[in-house]
Design an enzyme around this catalytic site. Structure first.
Site, PDB file in Angstrom:
ATOM      1  N   ARG A  82       4.378  -8.007  13.018  1.00 57.37           N
ATOM      2  CA  ARG A  82       5.236  -8.284  11.982  1.00 57.37           C
ATOM      3  C   ARG A  82       6.675  -8.379  12.173  1.00 57.37           C
ATOM      4  O   ARG A  82       7.565  -9.134  11.744  1.00 57.37           O
ATOM      5  CB  ARG A  82       5.026  -7.246  10.964  1.00 57.37           C
ATOM      6  CG  ARG A  82       5.701  -7.380   9.617  1.00 57.37           C
ATOM      7  CD  ARG A  82       5.188  -6.504   8.602  1.00 57.37           C
ATOM      8  NE  ARG A  82       5.371  -5.099   8.863  1.00 57.37           N
ATOM      9  CZ  ARG A  82       4.721  -4.099   8.126  1.00 57.37           C
ATOM     10  NH1 ARG A  82       4.148  -4.402   6.961  1.00 57.37           N
ATOM     11  NH2 ARG A  82       5.320  -2.610   8.630  1.00 57.37           N
ATOM     12  N   LYS A 184      10.628  -7.359   7.181  1.00 50.83           N
ATOM     13  CA  LYS A 184      10.980  -6.061   7.210  1.00 50.83           C
ATOM     14  C   LYS A 184      12.397  -5.993   7.538  1.00 50.83           C
ATOM     15  O   LYS A 184      12.549  -5.877   8.814  1.00 50.83           O
ATOM     16  CB  LYS A 184      10.080  -4.911   7.757  1.00 50.83           C
ATOM     17  CG  LYS A 184      10.037  -3.834   7.247  1.00 50.83           C
ATOM     18  CD  LYS A 184       8.751  -3.060   7.685  1.00 50.83           C
ATOM     19  CE  LYS A 184       8.688  -1.646   7.164  1.00 50.83           C
ATOM     20  NZ  LYS A 184       8.323  -1.515   5.783  1.00 50.83           N
ATOM     21  N   GLU A 220       6.106  -6.448  -5.855  1.00 51.86           N
ATOM     22  CA  GLU A 220       5.900  -5.085  -5.415  1.00 51.86           C
ATOM     23  C   GLU A 220       7.155  -3.986  -5.647  1.00 51.86           C
ATOM     24  O   GLU A 220       7.795  -4.233  -6.636  1.00 51.86           O
ATOM     25  CB  GLU A 220       5.931  -5.060  -3.864  1.00 51.86           C
ATOM     26  CG  GLU A 220       6.994  -5.846  -3.220  1.00 51.86           C
ATOM     27  CD  GLU A 220       7.294  -5.629  -1.799  1.00 51.86           C
ATOM     28  OE1 GLU A 220       6.313  -4.439  -1.058  1.00 51.86           O
ATOM     29  OE2 GLU A 220       7.494  -6.704  -0.779  1.00 51.86           O
TER      30      GLU A 220
HETATM   31  C1  LIG Z   1       7.425  -1.266   5.007  1.00 52.34           C
HETATM   32  C2  LIG Z   1       7.179  -2.137   3.591  1.00 52.34           C
HETATM   33  C3  LIG Z   1       6.000  -1.749   2.894  1.00 52.34           C
HETATM   34  C4  LIG Z   1       4.756  -1.077   3.270  1.00 52.34           C
HETATM   35  O1  LIG Z   1       4.239  -1.747   4.644  1.00 52.34           O
HETATM   36  P1  LIG Z   1       3.148  -0.907   5.532  1.00 52.34           P
HETATM   37  O2  LIG Z   1       3.032  -1.703   6.665  1.00 52.34           O
HETATM   38  O3  LIG Z   1       1.827  -0.785   4.674  1.00 52.34           O
HETATM   39  O4  LIG Z   1       4.159   0.462   5.833  1.00 52.34           O
HETATM   40  C5  LIG Z   1       5.819  -2.457   1.615  1.00 52.34           C
HETATM   41  N1  LIG Z   1       7.185  -3.010   1.045  1.00 52.34           N
HETATM   42  C6  LIG Z   1       8.254  -3.455   1.688  1.00 52.34           C
HETATM   43  C7  LIG Z   1       9.389  -3.921   0.904  1.00 52.34           C
HETATM   44  C8  LIG Z   1       8.273  -2.558   3.040  1.00 52.34           C
HETATM   45  O5  LIG Z   1       9.362  -2.758   3.477  1.00 52.34           O
END
Ligand SMILES: *Cc1c(COP(=O)(O)O)cnc(C)c1O
Length: 343
Positions: A82, A184, A220
């Protein structure tokens, strides 16, 4: 190895430096070999691309002690992958995936005394990140970067037991249609801070964001993906038509647990906000809490109630199964739990 003298159970979620961080610099088109450092500060040019055009991406995972005493982390290959994708989207040279995993292992080994013991509920949070160190004044990608990993011990996410939380549907968006919502990057969090502070002030745990194009589909929260359960037990996982949901490792793992271990039916599709009142459970998922049950979602005067008393049975089962695999209490048929040799 002598563990640090810390009351692990009473740690919160705040930064406290450990013994070592890791860094590698990118210059003249190549990453250097990288090293551990006891220095937890960074000296930067005032013109670094990070400070002006926000070239920064990050990851989050945790190291912890499994039931048999091994120090492990969960699916670091997924974080490597990622971060590779996140970097490419912001025109940053991606850090090689195998090196990412090695660096995570090195920094965990160097800080093994900070990895909380099994059963404490605490973990060593691992934060890999990358940022532009090279000077830029005209808008363009920098030529120099640093990849870095800091670690910090954090307490149990739920010290007083898992409790359902309330979400608020935000009037703001956390990402643009076809923007950077699916990577991210710190910039997404800069966007969501203002609505997040507002939501907290109004007593909500977080915001629920709708799709930024039509504002009719559920996406989300600020930092966790959403899951729903239909009355017939089907798990419903929102997909984004505008590519603005972050691909959560926890969410993808839970989908595998649901289909391959629990024999559940899973629907991964765009989910209209207007249909979530028909669902019987809701949860948020991410590395930190695995699953947080959502008891209520408010949008203006409309209230959708799943129940603030306790976690629903499906969310509970999913949570117990995944945390059981992580802790080594349930056999890991997927090869997800990654042992770090710390002799
Ligand atoms: C990091 C993150 C998540 C959760 O991802 P994981 O890999 O399960 O920790 C969900 N939404 C956003 C916006 C994030 O930055």
């Amino acid at each position: 190895m002598q563990k640090k003298d810390i009351d692990w159970g009473s740690l919160g979620f705040s930064y406290r430096h450990t013994d070592y961080s890791y860094f590698s610099n990118y210059k003249d088109g190549a990453w250097d070999e990288g090293t551990l450092t006891p220095d937890h500060t960074i000296t930067l040019s005032e013109c670094a691309g990070l400070l002006h055009y926000c070239q920064e991406v990050f990851e989050g995972l945790k190291a912890y002690t499994s039931k048999n005493g091994d120090i492990v982390c969960f699916r670091p290959d997924q974080n490597a992958e990622r971060m590779y994708n996140s970097a490419q989207r912001l025109c940053m040279p991606p850090f090689p995936k195998e090196r990412f995993i090695e660096a995570v292992e090195d920094v965990i080994r160097a800080n093994a005394a900070w990895v909380p013991p099994y059963g404490s509920g605490a973990t060593l949070y691992i934060r890999p990140y990358m940022f532009a160190t090279g000077d830029v004044i005209g808008v363009k990608p920098a030529l120099e970067y640093q990849f870095r990993i800091l670690t910090t011990p954090v307490g149990p996410y739920y010290s007083g037991g898992v409790k359902p939380v309330k979400l608020k549907v935000s009037d703001y968006d956390r990402a643009a249609p076809h923007g950077t919502g699916n990577i991210k990057a710190g910039l997404n969090y800069a966007m969501s801070l203002y609505p997040s502070v507002q939501a907290h002030a109004e007593g909500y745990a977080d915001n629920m964001y709708l799709d930024p194009q039509s504002r009719t589909y559920v996406e989300e929260t600020g930092g966790a993906n959403l899951l729903f359960v239909k009355e017939d037990g089907t798990l419903v996982v929102p997909q984004s038509a505008t590519d603005s949901i972050l691909p959560s490792v926890t969410r993808r793992s839970l989908v595998d647990v649901a289909t391959k271990m629990l024999g559940m039916t899973v629907e991964q599709r765009p989910v209209k906000f207007s249909e979530i009142g028909d669902f019987v459970e809701c949860g948020m998922c991410g590395t930190a809490a695995v699953i947080s049950p959502v008891g209520e979602v408010d949008k203006d005067d409309e209230k959708i109630v799943y129940g603030m008393e306790e976690t629903g049975p499906v969310m509970r089962k999913l949570r117990e199964t995944l945390t059981g695999i992580q802790d080594g209490e349930i056999p890991d048929q997927f090869g997800w739990v990654h042992k770090v040799d710390c002799e």
